[in-house]
Write an enzyme that holds these catalytic residues in place. Structure first.
Site, PDB file in Angstrom:
ATOM      1  N   ASP A 308       0.856  -1.175   0.000  1.00 14.20           N
ATOM      2  CA  ASP A 308       0.000   0.000   0.000  1.00 14.20           C
ATOM      3  C   ASP A 308       0.904   1.240   0.000  1.00 14.20           C
ATOM      4  O   ASP A 308       2.136   1.149   0.088  1.00 14.20           O
ATOM      5  CB  ASP A 308      -0.968  -0.031   1.196  1.00 14.20           C
ATOM      6  CG  ASP A 308      -2.197   0.848   0.943  1.00 14.20           C
ATOM      7  OD1 ASP A 308      -2.153   1.687   0.021  1.00 14.20           O
ATOM      8  OD2 ASP A 308      -3.197   0.714   1.672  1.00 14.20           O
TER       9      ASP A 308
HETATM   10  C1  BGC Z   1      -5.215   2.996   0.419  1.00 15.11           C
HETATM   11  C2  BGC Z   1      -5.486   1.886  -0.553  1.00 15.11           C
HETATM   12  C3  BGC Z   1      -5.488   2.410  -1.964  1.00 15.11           C
HETATM   13  C4  BGC Z   1      -4.180   3.123  -2.229  1.00 15.11           C
HETATM   14  C5  BGC Z   1      -4.058   3.666  -3.633  1.00 15.11           C
HETATM   15  C6  BGC Z   1      -4.003   3.829   0.025  1.00 15.11           C
HETATM   16  O1  BGC Z   1      -3.851   4.947   0.812  1.00 15.11           O
HETATM   17  O2  BGC Z   1      -5.019   2.458   1.699  1.00 15.11           O
HETATM   18  O3  BGC Z   1      -6.724   1.274  -0.252  1.00 15.11           O
HETATM   19  O4  BGC Z   1      -5.688   1.372  -2.862  1.00 15.11           O
HETATM   20  O5  BGC Z   1      -4.052   4.205  -1.325  1.00 15.11           O
HETATM   21  O6  BGC Z   1      -4.855   4.764  -3.841  1.00 15.11           O
END
Ligand code: BGC
Length: 756
Positions: A308
């Site tokens: 993430d």
């Molecule tokens: C979130 C994810 C997301 C990613 C990309 C992160 O901050 O936790 O769920 O897919 O950002 O946008």
């Protein structure tokens, strides 16, 4: 038209041959030998830098031109794009800059990116672009927007979840986006958690079943990859705040949080995103145990693991398990990640190259990840058709898609209370509509809507209706007074005066949109200004109906008893206004059921599958009452009534390899046609790990005309009755079990057990 890329031409493959090699998503994915050979040939030609580049994902903002508005389309800075793709060999991009793009905007952006990737880089490998379409195509203007997963779960409808997945996947394809960071398969056990609404609620079976169906639907074209996130136990942080430690036992992780991921892996999910938090003091991004031993070893996941946002760096800067960024990179790669959502710089890239050059990480380790990444690109068809296909535009926002989103919204609405039959409302009643959610489209759609936070109303289309607009269309005497803000007091006097002259007051309260940590709260109670508004209108004596538009259950015990009707709308998406109004006026007979336990008090957050000791009161365990939520899991009323009878078990006892047939008759005893979701629970009387008071084992929805009854048969396998023992293995213990359906209980025995 599929165009053979430079790469395909160089390697001597035709588009046709490769199209045949692209296998549809299947539970047991076998990689086509020709595709494998093609990927291996490519891999053999790659430098360390090129391999590390494939493992790097950047956010699009890094290559966007500065100082220009980034609405509708993204303006790229060609020099930055070349730096990323040509010089740094970056293999993946994600995200938006200023919010949603038009379909044209996406096609232009992806086209420009792929032009550079395929024509200007040495090997011509296309970029894999990722996006968060979490409740439909929420970053493409005009995309079909569904209720968030929590509302979808309230339908308990596997077909609807699959359809929502299909529409989302198809609209991603139409947008030219092959990689969707959805669905969220975290189990929503803690309502404080600001991403509660992204979950399918508190039950692992519901999450596994609906989530698995969503994956199947999303990947049906074979050209879009779903992402199971956030592996694992992200949704149970002790503090309730996003990205904070989950101090949960490994046993509980396996019992509750792992099964949905296991199911979705079986459904053929192509990618997994890692939990930004930590389990028992171990950040998941650094956990070889959870990422490699369990996810790859036990679950057999052979797809791509993506981190993430910035999470490798956080091993150093936040979790503090890595003394340097380089250590953090080593730990995460050792643990098993394939792609680093870096996402704003090249620190991961540089550190990994260094680690390989100095021999700390063998190049063969890079090969494992890059092979998986290239296989994914090949199987999604990107190596041959990297550009958005204009022909896919016809998949976008079709009438059928919009119909299914409307249907999902209507089916999600959950009637929690209806004293004295205050609902449905008469069309000619004098109705006051008030409350902060009444005239808000952002609150209906919640986070991840056109912008990350979902709060920028300027991206919203004109046509969909707020609850107020939907009410005005249906009722003959509907008035509106704002009443209060979500967190700020409003003009209570005006609301009070208007309430006195109304037959009924509809107060729409809850939460405005938020995403991730921005939604952290310290108190689950509905904010004071909203409670004051409700209390003020209740004091007039005019009957009050509450509509809850919220991403998680905000505590309303102070006002719930005096409310005559209460409707839970969750965050129902773009068609939520109409859906709520349809239920309020009785055009739709509500059929949603709570997919979680609605708490009565902010600190009493036990889930439905709590243990016996959690039900006892402060009297040495003599009396019940310790478990006293506002509404239980599965609660949901209808404008008709149902009766359950004739619970019959196929046998009084079953062996460990057997199944039990459970029959029950459900009757519609009221005057309206309705849809009832039948929930079947079991309870083990005694076990070596304290048993739950009940566990959901099966559910099914039936449509019944007035007076109609139907006998349903469920099959419960002895295998379904296993629980996770302290050694992590799944055990079946013999003994007595209850089966509970609609207030009826039967008992059977399991004659012998075993461990797996
Ligand atoms: C979130 C994810 C997301 C990613 C990309 C992160 O901050 O936790 O769920 O897919 O950002 O946008």
């Amino acid at each position: 038209m599929m165009q053979p890329t430079l790469l395909a031409v160089l390697l001597g493959f035709s588009a046709v041959a490769v199209a045949a090699a692209v296998s549809p998503a299947s539970a047991q994915r076998r990689h086509d030998p020709a595709t494998v050979a093609r990927v291996d040939a490519l891999l053999a030609r790659m430098t360390v830098e090129e391999k590390v580049g494939q493992m790097t994902q950047l956010t699009i903002g890094v290559v966007a031109a500065e100082g220009t508005p980034q609405r509708d389309s993204v303006r790229i800075d060609p020099a930055k794009l070349r730096e990323a793709l040509v010089n740094r060999h970056v293999g993946s991009l994600l995200n938006v800059v200023g919010g949603s793009l038009t379909l044209d905007g996406w096609h232009a952006l992806i086209g420009q990116v792929q032009d550079v990737a395929t024509r200007e880089t040495r090997l011509g490998i296309p970029v894999l672009y990722g996006i968060d379409f979490v409740h439909g195509a929420n970053y493409t203007r005009g995309g079909t927007l569904f209720p968030h997963n929590l509302g979808l779960a309230a339908t308990f409808d596997v077909d609807l979840a699959r359809t929502a997945g299909e529409v989302t996947g198809d609209e991603a394809l139409a947008s030219g986006l092959p990689w969707n960071f959805a669905p969220v398969l975290d189990v929503g056990r803690l309502p404080l958690f600001p991403r509660f609404y992204e979950t399918f609620g508190e039950d692992p079976l519901v999450t596994a079943t609906l989530g698995g169906a969503a994956v199947r639907g999303m990947q049906r074209s074979g050209r879009v990859a779903a992402t199971l996130k956030h592996y694992l136990a992200y949704s149970i942080p002790r503090s309730g705040r996003d990205r904070t430690p989950a101090d949960v036992t490994p046993r509980e992780v396996r019992e509750i949080f792992l099964p949905p991921f296991a199911q979705a892996v079986r459904e053929g999910a192509r990618t997994v995103m890692v939990n930004s938090g930590e389990i028992d003091g171990e950040p998941v991004h650094a956990s070889r145990y959870w990422l490699t031993d369990v996810l790859r070893g036990e679950l057999g996941f052979d797809g791509v693991i993506v981190t993430d946002w910035e999470d490798i760096y956080f091993l150093h800067t936040r979790h503090r398990v890595a003394p340097t960024i380089k250590d953090a990179v080593r730990m995460a790669v050792d643990a098993g990640i394939d792609v680093s959502m870096s996402p704003s710089d090249y620190r991961f890239t540089d550190a990994l190259i260094e680690l390989v050059r100095e021999g700390t990480i063998p190049e063969s380790r890079l090969d494992e990840s890059v092979r998986r990444i290239l296989l994914l690109k090949a199987e999604l068809g990107l190596l041959d058709a990297p550009h958005p296909d204009p022909a896919h535009r016809r998949l976008f926002a079709t009438e059928a898609s919009v119909r299914s989103a409307r249907e999902a919204a209507r089916r999600s609405i959950t009637l929690l209370k209806n004293d004295g039959g205050i609902l449905p409302l008469r069309r000619d009643a004098r109705i006051l509509v008030t409350g902060p959610a009444a005239a808000s489209l952002t609150a209906l759609n919640g986070g991840w809507t056109y912008t990350w936070q979902g709060t920028d109303a300027s991206h919203f289309p004109e046509e969909p209706r707020t609850l107020l607009e939907a009410m005005l269309r249906r009722g003959s005497d509907v008035r509106y007074v704002a009443g209060s803000g979500f967190t700020q007091a409003g003009d209570l006097g005006a609301a009070l005066d208007a309430a006195k002259n109304a037959d009924v007051v509809v107060v729409a309260v809850g939460e405005d949109a938020y995403s991730e940590w921005v939604g952290n709260i310290d108190d689950l109670t509905l904010p004071e200004p909203q409670l004051r508004l409700i209390e003020a209108v209740q004091a007039t004596g005019t009957p009050v109906v509450l509509v809850l538009v919220e991403g998680r259950p905000r505590v309303i015990s102070r006002v719930a008893d005096r409310a005559r009707g209460i409707v839970m709308a969750y965050w129902p998406g773009m068609y939520g206004g109409d859906a709520i109004a349809d239920v309020l006026f009785g055009e739709v007979n509500p059929s949603g059921k709570l997919p979680f336990t609605y708490p009565r008090h902010p600190n009493a957050l036990a889930t439905y599958d709590h243990r016996y000791t959690e039900t006892t009161n402060n009297d040495f365990g003599r009396g019940p009452g310790g478990f006293n939520p506002q509404w239980e899991f599965g609660h949901g009323l209808s404008y008709t009534t149902y009766a359950y009878r004739d619970l019959r078990l196929g046998s009084p006892s079953i062996g460990p390899a057997d199944s039990l047939a459970v029959r029950v008759t459900v009757a519609n005893t009221g005057a309206r046609a309705g849809r009832e979701t039948v929930l079947l629970f079991t309870r083990q009387h005694y076990a070596s790990v304290t048993p739950s008071m009940r566990r959901l084992r099966a559910f099914r929805t039936v449509e019944l005309q007035p007076g109609e009854s139907r006998e349903l048969t469920f099959t419960i396998a002895a295998d379904d009755l296993r629980f996770v023992a302290r050694d992590g293995r799944r055990v079946l213990e013999p003994g007595a079990f209850d089966v509970m359906v609609g207030g009826l209980t039967g008992t059977f025995h399991v004659t012998a057990g075993g461990t797996r």
